[in-house]
Design an enzyme around this catalytic site. Structure first.
Site, mmCIF file in Angstrom:
data_model
loop_
_atom_site.group_PDB
_atom_site.id
_atom_site.type_symbol
_atom_site.label_atom_id
_atom_site.label_comp_id
_atom_site.label_asym_id
_atom_site.label_seq_id
_atom_site.Cartn_x
_atom_site.Cartn_y
_atom_site.Cartn_z
ATOM 1 N N LYS A 190 0.828 -1.220 0.000
ATOM 2 C CA LYS A 190 0.000 0.000 0.000
ATOM 3 C C LYS A 190 0.854 1.258 0.000
ATOM 4 C CE LYS A 190 0.590 1.040 4.572
ATOM 5 N NZ LYS A 190 0.772 2.320 5.284
ATOM 6 N N THR A 247 -3.948 5.304 3.530
ATOM 7 C CA THR A 247 -2.614 5.752 3.116
ATOM 8 C C THR A 247 -2.644 6.504 1.793
ATOM 9 O OG1 THR A 247 -1.696 3.828 4.252
ATOM 10 C CG2 THR A 247 -0.238 4.965 2.727
#
Length: 332
Positions: A190, A247
């Protein structure tokens, strides 16, 4: 009372220490810099979490033996690429019956090992004692006690439950599972996807572009995680899509912010010069790409991010490469 040793005084290590302390756990932090240790003992960490008052159950030391002595839980919260070097110095201090928790989200350069594998190899820690905490873990929000949830993963469910009990507070809710591989891959990849989304933001692209990158980034993450033995369901949960969305979307995300600066035309070295904290995706994109190639997993977004970071390609060039590549792998 449960006692935890936290190795690392950065933003997430400090925020997680506060979570543990607010859950009733006694916390001893290890820090490299004496001035920062003194600051934590005075009740704050202005370098990483300015304006946040730390719980009284937190104490800090520069002595790793003092930090680890008698700990039921040892938490490792250092940059992923420094784990091996640090653990070589700390391993003999770790209590042999303590759960060892990784807060790190990366894949080691050179070896392509996940953080749990490095802990097992260097620390001599058995799999049933290694725990991974992953999820939407923006440290600044958690330090402000804003509600959040995360995954506590261990191959031994009882160990996962023990750590979850130690960090369950009124604002932090842990869920347990046994898929260490899936949680680690979700947490590492991620960061790379967030670099790509940040570049799109910096180039002025809209929500369609960013949503496409997030969704296809999740597909790459899932392909790689499943190839390594992860559970597909993990990537639909907190350690997968939950962590990815936070994120990629938040201005608090170091990786997204790094990508925004790249998208605005700054070179990698220029961004590094103005960034004080670690953007794990910059360090790990090469090792994640190598890991994917070792397992014959197709990861075009990761490939193009690595080309920007390590080969000097521009964000504009990688957008053209992504959109014009052959459609031989285009199943949804």
């Amino acid at each position: 009372m449960t006692t935890a040793a936290v190795f690392g005084t950065g933003s997430w290590g400090t925020a997680f220490s506060a979570v543990l302390a607010d859950s009733g756990t006694s916390v001893r932090m290890w820090g490299r810099r004496a001035e920062l240790v003194d600051q934590i003992n005075a009740g704050s960490n202005e370098d990483y979490l300015p304006g946040i008052r730390l719980p009284e159950r937190i104490r800090a030391t520069t002595d790793p033996a003092e930090a680890a002595e008698g700990a039921d839980i040892v938490v490792l919260a250092v940059p992923s690429q420094t784990l091996r070097h640090n653990l070589e110095r700390w391993a003999h201090h770790l209590p042999r019956d303590a759960a060892v928790v990784s807060l790190m989200k990366g894949v080691e350069l050179g070896t392509t090992k996940r953080m749990s594998e490095v802990i097992a190899e260097v620390g001599g820690v058995e799999a049933e004692r290694i725990v991974v905490v992953s999820g939407p873990n923006l440290a600044g929000e958690i330090a402000l006690k804003q509600p959040a949830a995360s995954v506590v993963a261990c191959t031994d469910h009882a160990t996962a439950e023990r750590v979850a009990d130690a960090c369950w507070s009124t604002y932090f809710r842990p869920y347990t599972n046994t898929d260490v591989v899936g949680c680690e891959i979700g947490g590492a990849v991620k960061n790379v996807v967030a670099l790509a989304v940040g570049m799109a933001e910096g180039m002025g692209m809209g929500d369609n572009s960013k949503a496409s990158l997030i969704t296809r980034g999740l597909a790459e993450t899932t392909r790689l995680g499943v190839a390594l033995g992860g559970d597909p369901a993990t990537f639909a949960g907190l350690a997968g899509v939950g962590d990815l969305v936070a994120t990629c979307s938040s201005p608090l995300s170091r990786n997204r912010t790094f990508g925004v600066n790249l998208g605005r035309g700054m070179a990698v070295k220029e961004v590094e010069a103005v960034t004080k904290q670690t953007a794990e995706g910059v360090k790990s994109c090469d090792s994640i790409l190598q890991l994917a190639r070792e397992h014959d997993v197709y990861v075009p977004i990761i490939e193009q991010v690595a080309a920007v970071v390590h080969e000097g390609r521009t964000p504009q060039q990688v957008v053209e490469s992504l959109l014009s590549r052959a459609r031989k792998h285009e199943l949804e």
